[in-house]
Design an enzyme around this catalytic site. Structure first.
Site, PDB file in Angstrom:
ATOM      1  N   GLU A 176       0.801  -1.228   0.000  1.00 37.55           N
ATOM      2  CA  GLU A 176       0.000   0.000   0.000  1.00 37.55           C
ATOM      3  C   GLU A 176       0.836   1.280   0.000  1.00 37.55           C
ATOM      4  O   GLU A 176       0.831   2.060   0.965  1.00 37.55           O
ATOM      5  CB  GLU A 176      -0.945   0.005   1.210  1.00 37.55           C
ATOM      6  CG  GLU A 176      -1.941  -1.131   1.197  1.00 37.55           C
ATOM      7  CD  GLU A 176      -3.081  -0.944   2.213  1.00 37.55           C
ATOM      8  OE1 GLU A 176      -2.992  -0.051   3.077  1.00 37.55           O
ATOM      9  OE2 GLU A 176      -4.068  -1.695   2.114  1.00 37.55           O
ATOM     10  N   GLU A 364      -5.496  -8.532   0.942  1.00 38.70           N
ATOM     11  CA  GLU A 364      -6.048  -8.206   2.266  1.00 38.70           C
ATOM     12  C   GLU A 364      -7.532  -7.910   2.141  1.00 38.70           C
ATOM     13  O   GLU A 364      -7.953  -7.203   1.219  1.00 38.70           O
ATOM     14  CB  GLU A 364      -5.402  -6.945   2.877  1.00 38.70           C
ATOM     15  CG  GLU A 364      -3.988  -7.100   3.362  1.00 38.70           C
ATOM     16  CD  GLU A 364      -3.475  -5.836   4.074  1.00 38.70           C
ATOM     17  OE1 GLU A 364      -4.298  -5.027   4.549  1.00 38.70           O
ATOM     18  OE2 GLU A 364      -2.251  -5.673   4.125  1.00 38.70           O
TER      19      GLU A 364
HETATM   20  C1  NOJ Z   1      -3.832  -2.250   5.392  1.00 42.53           C
HETATM   21  C2  NOJ Z   1      -2.462  -2.522   5.899  1.00 42.53           C
HETATM   22  O1  NOJ Z   1      -1.674  -3.143   4.940  1.00 42.53           O
HETATM   23  C3  NOJ Z   1      -2.413  -3.264   7.215  1.00 42.53           C
HETATM   24  O2  NOJ Z   1      -1.150  -3.088   7.749  1.00 42.53           O
HETATM   25  C4  NOJ Z   1      -3.533  -2.770   8.120  1.00 42.53           C
HETATM   26  O3  NOJ Z   1      -3.440  -3.290   9.396  1.00 42.53           O
HETATM   27  C5  NOJ Z   1      -4.848  -3.130   7.489  1.00 42.53           C
HETATM   28  N1  NOJ Z   1      -4.951  -2.526   6.179  1.00 42.53           N
HETATM   29  C6  NOJ Z   1      -6.061  -2.714   8.315  1.00 42.53           C
HETATM   30  O4  NOJ Z   1      -6.081  -1.345   8.463  1.00 42.53           O
END
Ligand code: NOJ
Length: 452
Positions: A176, A364
């Site tokens: 991200e 994710e």
């Molecule tokens: C995106 C991130 O990559 C991760 O580190 C984070 O905990 C989750 N989303 C939830 O916010």
């Protein structure tokens, strides 16, 4: 123990086909702890969390969920849940305490043990090279805003590929980039807490270049590598049908969903939508456009919610602002993110539309809700239904012939959720942060059944 009353769903993992990849995702700083053990150097998250007021309750990841010591227990639990793919990240400052220079063999040892244990137990490792924990020593030199990061990053990636590439085949270069540049170098709410365009624009440009350079190194050093990178993405809905709101939504979309993928596909930055991005030119050198391009084997998309966007004259550069979910009378998670399953379908569709995207995995998806521990059980029906409803949408995309090749739940155990600390729990497995005891939640039981 309460008897689980797992809501019915109608789908099993088999319905997605034999080749579909099912896994769980994690990140080093959020789980490992052992922040200064065995010569690990400090990362920007160690520094950022040490300053009062940056994190909810001034919490930090010094111990986190002690994955550093409990990795065997966690992997055995994954195995018992029929999880076959495990995504984790490498801590750059565990491997190179100063970010560059001397390698810390104890750091290499830890990841070797972790990788070997995964393989011995039938779990395929999926490694993220950068999940936000830049070595503090490199931030002292400007971090992502310093162009030298390209050389630092290339050296780090080469070391990782040489150390682990004989056994690790699935690599993700960045996690991200919009979030770590936006929250870390523009808004200042994530490490390293920098603010403003002068930090943000070079950080974006250097991350775009590192994304491609990292990909090239993995491909050149790892035989049969499957190279990807991951992007946060959310469906953007204009607040109304007024032209100003529609325009605001298109700017937010360019910034949140397009900024990092398009240069890698040779499309350049979306400057026609967000003109301030033209200033990236100041940080560009001849050859950068070409060097930003890399043909990834897969793109990881990470989706949680959708954003509703409204015109706002006072927001600099984009005149657009997100209308909080709590102001919209919709179902939300503890992050104040709207529960909106069609968003994942629409994002799969959006990324499918790019020529040059070969494979798409959901790297994710998950949700934080208030978990109540009662008689040693956590009956997290909200999370379970969230996952089921999002998966229905993934299935819908697949049924329509869209590319979607895998799905990783965020996340395995509860962990450190960055600026929000330990309050939002995203895990399939509950963690008592005082004793480090793991307790499978109902969502975890359901996922196990779904995979079995
Ligand atoms: C995106 C991130 O990559 C991760 O580190 C984070 O905990 C989750 N989303 C939830 O916010």
């Amino acid at each position: 123990m309460i008897k689980d009353n797992l809501p019915s769903f109608g789908l099993t993992s088999k319905d997605f086909g034999e080749d579909f990849t099912w896994g769980v995702s994690t990140a080093a700083y959020q789980i490992e702890g052992a922040y200064n053990l065995h010569n690990k150097g400090a990362s920007i998250w160690d520094t950022f969390t040490s300053k009062k007021g940056n994190i909810h309750n001034n919490e930090h990841g010094q111990v986190a969920v002690d994955f550093y010591h409990k990795y065997k227990e966690d992997i055995l639990l994954m195995k018992a849940m029929y999880i076959k793919h495990f995504r984790f990240s490498l801590s750059w400052s565990r491997i190179l305490p100063n970010g560059i220079g001397a390698i810390n063999n104890e750091g290499i040892d830890f990841y070797n043990k972790l990788i070997n244990f995964c393989l011995e137990h039938g779990l395929t490792p999926w490694v993220t090279l950068y999940h936000w924990d830049l070595p503090e020593a490199l931030q002292q030199k400007g971090g992502w805003a310093n162009r030298e990061i390209i050389d630092w990053f290339k050296a780090y990636v080469s070391i990782c590929c040489k150390a682990f590439g004989d056994r690790v085949k699935n690599w993700m270069v960045l996690n991200e980039p919009m979030v770590f540049t936006g929250a870390g170098y523009y808004l200042g709410v994530h490490a390293p807490g920098k603010k403003g365009l002068k930090q943000f624009l070079p950080a974006v440009h250097h991350a775009v270049l590192c994304q491609a350079e990292g990909g090239r190194i993995v491909r050149s050093l790892v035989a049969n590598a499957n190279v990807g990178t991951t992007f946060s993405c959310s469906q953007i809905t204009p607040y109304s049908s007024k032209p100003k709101d529609i325009l605001a939504a298109s700017k937010a979309d360019a910034l949140l969903n397009r900024l990092f993928i398009e240069p890698s596909l040779g499309m350049g930055y979306p400057t026609e939508n967000v003109s301030v991005l033209k200033q990236i030119e100041k940080y560009s050198k001849p050859g950068d456009v070409e060097n930003s391009i890399f043909e990834f084997d897969f793109i990881g998309i990470q989706n949680y919610t959708r954003e509703v966007v409204k015109h706002n004259y006072f927001i600099p550069y984009i005149q657009a602002r997100i209308v909080k979910a709590s102001k919209r009378a919709v179902k939300t998670t503890l992050m104040d993110w709207e529960v909106y399953p069609p968003s994942i379908y629409n994002m799969i569709k959006k990324f499918n539309a790019y020529k040059g995207v070969h494979k798409i995995l959901i790297t994710e998806n998950g949700a934080a809700f208030t978990d109540t521990l009662l008689n040693n059980s956590v009956h997290d029906v909200d999370r379970l239904q969230y996952l089921q409803n999002y998966l229905q949408q993934v299935k819908k995309a697949q049924n329509e012939g869209l590319k979607v090749d895998g799905y990783f739940v965020w996340t395995f155990t509860d962990n450190f959720e960055w600026a929000e600390g330990y309050k939002p729990r995203f895990g399939l497995v509950y963690v008592d942060f005082k004793t480090q005891k793991r307790i499978l939640k109902s969502s975890g039981r359901w996922f196990k059944k779904f995979l079995s």
